[in-house]
Write a protein that holds these residues in place. Structure first.
Motif, PDB file in Angstrom:
ATOM      1  N   LEU A  71      46.205  36.300 -13.937  1.00 18.09           N
ATOM      2  CA  LEU A  71      45.005  36.744 -13.227  1.00 18.09           C
ATOM      3  C   LEU A  71      44.167  35.573 -12.742  1.00 18.09           C
ATOM      4  O   LEU A  71      43.549  35.636 -11.695  1.00 18.09           O
ATOM      5  CB  LEU A  71      44.171  37.662 -14.138  1.00 18.09           C
ATOM      6  N   PHE A  72      44.176  34.497 -13.504  1.00 21.47           N
ATOM      7  CA  PHE A  72      43.320  33.388 -13.109  1.00 21.47           C
ATOM      8  C   PHE A  72      43.998  32.379 -12.189  1.00 21.47           C
ATOM      9  O   PHE A  72      43.335  31.543 -11.589  1.00 21.47           O
ATOM     10  CB  PHE A  72      42.767  32.664 -14.346  1.00 21.47           C
ATOM     11  N   THR A  73      45.325  32.419 -12.069  1.00 25.85           N
ATOM     12  CA  THR A  73      45.964  31.518 -11.109  1.00 25.85           C
ATOM     13  C   THR A  73      46.376  32.264  -9.852  1.00 25.85           C
ATOM     14  O   THR A  73      46.349  31.704  -8.760  1.00 25.85           O
ATOM     15  CB  THR A  73      47.209  30.833 -11.690  1.00 25.85           C
ATOM     16  N   ASN A  74      46.751  33.526  -9.997  1.00 32.78           N
ATOM     17  CA  ASN A  74      47.210  34.248  -8.828  1.00 32.78           C
ATOM     18  C   ASN A  74      46.864  35.730  -8.898  1.00 32.78           C
ATOM     19  O   ASN A  74      47.748  36.568  -9.122  1.00 32.78           O
ATOM     20  CB  ASN A  74      48.732  34.070  -8.687  1.00 32.78           C
ATOM     21  N   PRO A  75      45.594  36.082  -8.756  1.00 33.75           N
ATOM     22  CA  PRO A  75      45.205  37.488  -8.834  1.00 33.75           C
ATOM     23  C   PRO A  75      45.807  38.290  -7.684  1.00 33.75           C
ATOM     24  O   PRO A  75      45.950  37.775  -6.582  1.00 33.75           O
ATOM     25  CB  PRO A  75      43.681  37.431  -8.726  1.00 33.75           C
TER      26      PRO A  75
ATOM     27  N   GLU B 229      39.963  38.085  -6.896  1.00 36.68           N
ATOM     28  CA  GLU B 229      39.887  36.669  -6.502  1.00 36.68           C
ATOM     29  C   GLU B 229      38.458  36.300  -6.126  1.00 36.68           C
ATOM     30  O   GLU B 229      37.938  35.268  -6.519  1.00 36.68           O
ATOM     31  CB  GLU B 229      40.818  36.416  -5.317  1.00 36.68           C
TER      32      GLU B 229
ATOM     33  N   ARG C  39      44.730  26.499  -6.624  1.00 31.72           N
ATOM     34  CA  ARG C  39      45.997  26.160  -5.980  1.00 31.72           C
ATOM     35  C   ARG C  39      45.770  25.217  -4.808  1.00 31.72           C
ATOM     36  O   ARG C  39      46.576  24.305  -4.580  1.00 31.72           O
ATOM     37  CB  ARG C  39      46.716  27.426  -5.503  1.00 31.72           C
TER      38      ARG C  39
ATOM     39  N   ALA D 219      50.980  31.436  -3.314  1.00 35.11           N
ATOM     40  CA  ALA D 219      51.269  31.256  -4.743  1.00 35.11           C
ATOM     41  C   ALA D 219      52.758  31.321  -5.016  1.00 35.11           C
ATOM     42  O   ALA D 219      53.176  31.635  -6.119  1.00 35.11           O
ATOM     43  CB  ALA D 219      50.545  32.297  -5.590  1.00 35.11           C
TER      44      ALA D 219
ATOM     45  N   ILE E   8      36.365  36.013  -9.424  1.00 33.67           N
ATOM     46  CA  ILE E   8      36.587  34.883 -10.324  1.00 33.67           C
ATOM     47  C   ILE E   8      36.354  33.533  -9.655  1.00 33.67           C
ATOM     48  O   ILE E   8      36.134  32.534 -10.332  1.00 33.67           O
ATOM     49  CB  ILE E   8      37.991  34.902 -10.974  1.00 33.67           C
TER      50      ILE E   8
ATOM     51  N   VAL F  68      39.539  28.355  -9.911  1.00 37.84           N
ATOM     52  CA  VAL F  68      40.640  29.212 -10.362  1.00 37.84           C
ATOM     53  C   VAL F  68      41.336  29.816  -9.144  1.00 37.84           C
ATOM     54  O   VAL F  68      40.859  29.698  -8.020  1.00 37.84           O
ATOM     55  CB  VAL F  68      40.144  30.358 -11.282  1.00 37.84           C
ATOM     56  N   ALA F  69      42.452  30.467  -9.408  1.00 37.84           N
ATOM     57  CA  ALA F  69      43.187  31.214  -8.378  1.00 37.84           C
ATOM     58  C   ALA F  69      43.380  30.385  -7.114  1.00 37.84           C
ATOM     59  O   ALA F  69      43.814  29.241  -7.177  1.00 37.84           O
ATOM     60  CB  ALA F  69      42.489  32.532  -8.100  1.00 37.84           C
TER      61      ALA F  69
END
Lengths: 224, 285, 250
Positions: C232-236, C242, A77, A211, C245, A72-73
């Motif tokens: 929140l889960f792609t770009n906290p 971060e 990416r 991001a 997760i 994730v996050a």
């Protein structure tokens, strides 16, 4: 260290290696022209299989990480960016390889003035620097450096635009060389494509770190 | 390897020691029961069970004794069960868990172990004299209630403690008040344990003689009690009376009465065990 | 529409400061996940929403929690009414040791409802909503404890639904269940979301990501980040989020 961390680090190392590989392919092409060394051209052609193998390996690693580790996050990416970057790198290497094939045949007896007219050496130099910048930017997570690629790409675009004029002038003046001139014209386009692909890599690196999606944005915006 | 060998020997040894201990207990019990049955079983007939006591051994019956026991048991149950269970509920569910509560808990447990004759003396002063109940069934029942109250309270508290908190949480989460939770969920879940404790407490009360002697239960009562204020006797007293006599016939009477008392006690305890088993099967946390 | 508003909430177990300056707003008909490492205060916060913490002697709360515009810790609030409006499902399924029917009807019984027809209808409706009716409609008199773990948990959900709450709290509802039952619960949450507001505490981050609209990350008693789940889960925004997760800690 979490297992996913180790996997991501290993993937990053592999990607950096691939960038370096492709950077070498491009810089060798320039050396072929500089030294008129056909052997180097042959090396580039041989090196193509290695690049392809790297792409496949990286693709497989990304697939595994997604399936097994649910990234994730930032991790996610990075994996997404890597898939795209490795694809771009493979196409860059492809372009370099076809250039090498041309050079193997013609570099010995081509007129250097023609190469200069099309600024091919300069383009190759710029591309090499761009790829090197990408390598450093990824290694150091430096998005400022990554963004520099957009300016350099403009240089390549300018040369590409100029090449139409150069080509038509040269065709009028040296119609007997028309085959070579047209080939060189195509090569300029390919080198400009390498520039575009490297620019994509820059965008992916910025996406992975910040991001921010820079794709399809106007160049002015992306300068921020 | 050596310690493994030693461990196995200790293991086996303990197993056989346990078997030996169990069998010793069972054997002694069996001998006692057999003995008693041998001595008294023949004496038991309808006249014996329904007859009034008499100076003559062959005519003596245990009617007044066991009816006295029944009365005392009934009254004691009526007094002690509501009081004991309510006290147990209060202490366990409502009481705040502070140092005072701990002191109360310890002291109640202590009371359960106080010699029963002390309760007799207490009953004599308070119920017989101060409250003017005289040496009546009521006084006897009150005294015995005091005696078994700690047992019921402790049993109630233990049964309530055994109800997992998740049950209470679930009930509160549904918007139930504390009392609704206790009445609809906790008490029903604890009922088996409480009932078992109550029956065991009562079966202890059945055999108590000393406190009743102290408050003045008579040894020779030729009438069946009709009201709680009547004087009375109980089976253990009758037994004690008979076995103190030298004549053989009275000893036989005593043995017969003991069999009856044992039968009642076994039935009560057996019932308690049955209830406990049924309860445990229904509730498996 | 704002349904739950927590304002400067501080909570203490005796001297222990377990919730620090929590400010959180939850909208109607959303699923909000509370995540964070053990001991971060997420369960404590969940339980402040229906005052289940009242039963812990040393618990104190400062600040305000409003549900539908009313402060739930105000003096004249009837806690029992609050709990019927804000239902709760626990980690380990805890059906009452009674029949399935009695379990679901319990909420109505303590409200004083006597109408048998009404109760029967409500029980059936709740069991249907909890996706359990088909499995138990012929065995309503059997003990609830004879059901499997997953069924028991759905039963607990049904009994909460029977009193028509508007908010349902779930404290790790699937963590004691096998993966298949856990998936059924997730499916159920997705269906319930249309009529109810759901707040769910979970250790399972993939589950939080799958079921929730918004996610709140708690750490050592503080609300570190609260955002749309996809964000929140792609770009906290917060490094701690971060790290948590992506499994870098806790």
């Amino acid at each position: 260290m979490a297992q996913v961390e180790l996997e991501i680090q290993a993937l990053k190392d592999n990607l950096l290696d691939m960038i370096e590989l492709v950077e070498n392919q491009v810089s060798k092409c320039r050396k072929v022209i500089e030294k008129k060394d056909v052997r180097l051209a042959k090396e580039v052609i041989a090196g193509e299989t290695k690049v392809n193998a790297q792409e496949l390996a990286i693709d497989k690693d990304c697939e595994n990480i997604i399936a097994l580790y649910n990234p994730v996050a930032g991790d996610l990416r990075f994996v997404l960016a890597t898939i795209k970057i490795s694809n771009d790198l493979e196409r860059i290497a492809d372009n370099a390889c076809s250039l090498a094939k041309f050079l193997k045949k013609y570099v010995a007896h081509i007129d250097h003035k023609l190469l200069d007219q099309f600024d091919i050496e300069k383009m190759l130099q710029t591309c090499t620097v761009m790829l090197n910048d990408m390598h450093e930017a990824l290694k150091k997570e430096d998005t400022k450096l990554a963004r520099k690629v957009f300016d350099k790409d403009q240089t390549l675009n300018a040369i590409n635009r100029k090449s139409v004029k150069s080509a038509s002038t040269l065709l009028k003046e040296h119609p007997e060389d028309h085959k070579i001139i047209l080939r060189l014209f195509t090569i300029v386009r390919n080198l400009e494509r390498i520039g575009d692909l490297t620019k994509n890599i820059g965008e992916e690196i910025v996406f992975h770190i910040e991001a921010q999606v820079l794709k399809h944005h106007k160049p002015e915006q992306s300068k921020s | 390897m050596n310690s493994l060998h030693t461990n196995r020997i200790v293991d086996q040894g303990f197993k056989y020691l346990g078997i030996l201990a169990t069998f010793s207990g069972l054997v002694i019990l069996a001998v006692f029961i057999f003995n008693i049955l041998w001595d008294g079983l023949d004496r038991i007939d309808w006249d014996f069970l329904m007859g009034l006591p008499s100076r003559s051994a062959s005519r003596a019956g245990i009617l007044t004794a066991w009816s006295g026991t029944a009365w005392v048991l009934g009254l004691t149950a009526l007094i002690a069960i509501p009081l004991g269970v309510a006290a147990g509920i209060y202490l366990e569910e409502y009481g705040r868990k502070n140092r005072l509560a701990t002191i109360v808990e310890i002291n109640i447990a202590n009371l359960a172990g106080v010699p029963s004759i002390i309760y007799g003396l207490l009953g004599l002063e308070i119920f017989v004299r101060v409250m003017r109940m005289g040496s009546s069934l009521l006084a006897g029942a009150c005294t015995l209630s005091l005696l078994i109250l700690p047992v019921i309270i402790v049993a109630t508290r233990e049964a309530l403690k055994a109800v997992p908190n998740s049950l209470r949480e679930a009930s509160y989460g549904m918007g139930a008040t504390k009392w609704q939770t206790i009445w609809y969920q906790v008490l029903p879940a604890a009922s088996g344990g409480i009932l078992t404790g109550v029956i065991l407490a009562l079966s202890r009360a059945i055999g108590e003689t000393a406190p009743l002697i102290v408050i003045g239960a008579l040894a020779y009562v030729p009438f069946v009690p009709k009201t709680p204020m009547d004087e009375f006797t109980v089976l253990p007293m009758q037994i004690f009376n008979w076995v103190s006599r030298p004549q053989h016939e009275f000893l036989v009477n005593g043995a017969a009465a003991i069999i009856i008392l044992l039968a009642i006690t076994f039935c009560m305890n057996g019932f308690a065990v049955y209830l406990r088993n049924r309860w445990q099967k229904r509730i498996n946390w | 529409m704002k349904q739950i508003v927590a304002e400067d909430v501080n909570a203490y177990y005796g001297e222990n400061h377990v919730l620090k300056n929590i400010n959180l707003t939850i909208r109607q008909n959303t699923v909000t996940a509370l995540i964070g490492p053990s001991g971060c205060g997420k369960s404590t916060f969940l339980r402040t929403l229906n005052r289940m913490n009242d039963y812990i002697d040393s618990f104190r709360l400062k600040g305000k929690i409003e549900i539908d515009g009313k402060d739930i810790y105000a003096k004249k609030v009837k806690v029992e009414e609050l709990r019927q409006k804000v239902g709760i499902v626990f980690q380990k399924p805890n059906p009452f040791p009674k029949s399935i029917f009695e379990n679901v009807a319990y909420g109505l019984k303590i409200q004083g409802t006597k109408d048998k027809k009404f109760i029967n209808e409500r029980v059936e409706r709740s069991l249907r909503q909890a996706a359990l009716w088909a499995e138990v409609k012929d065995i309503l008199d059997k003990s609830a404890l004879s059901l499997s773990g997953g069924q028991q948990q759905r039963l607990c959900i049904a009994r909460t639904l029977a009193v028509k709450p508007s908010i349902i709290l779930m404290d790790e509802p699937a963590s004691a269940l096998d993966p298949l039952s856990s998936a059924k619960i997730e499916e159920l949450i997705g269906e319930l979301k249309e009529k109810y507001t759901i707040v769910i505490v979970t250790h399972n981050m993939q589950q939080a990501a799958r079921v929730s609209d918004r996610t709140a990350f708690f750490y050592v008693g503080e609300l570190v980040e609260y955002n749309k789940t996809s964000e929140l889960f792609t770009n906290p925004k917060n490094k701690q989020t971060e790290n948590y997760i992506t499994g870098r800690f806790g």
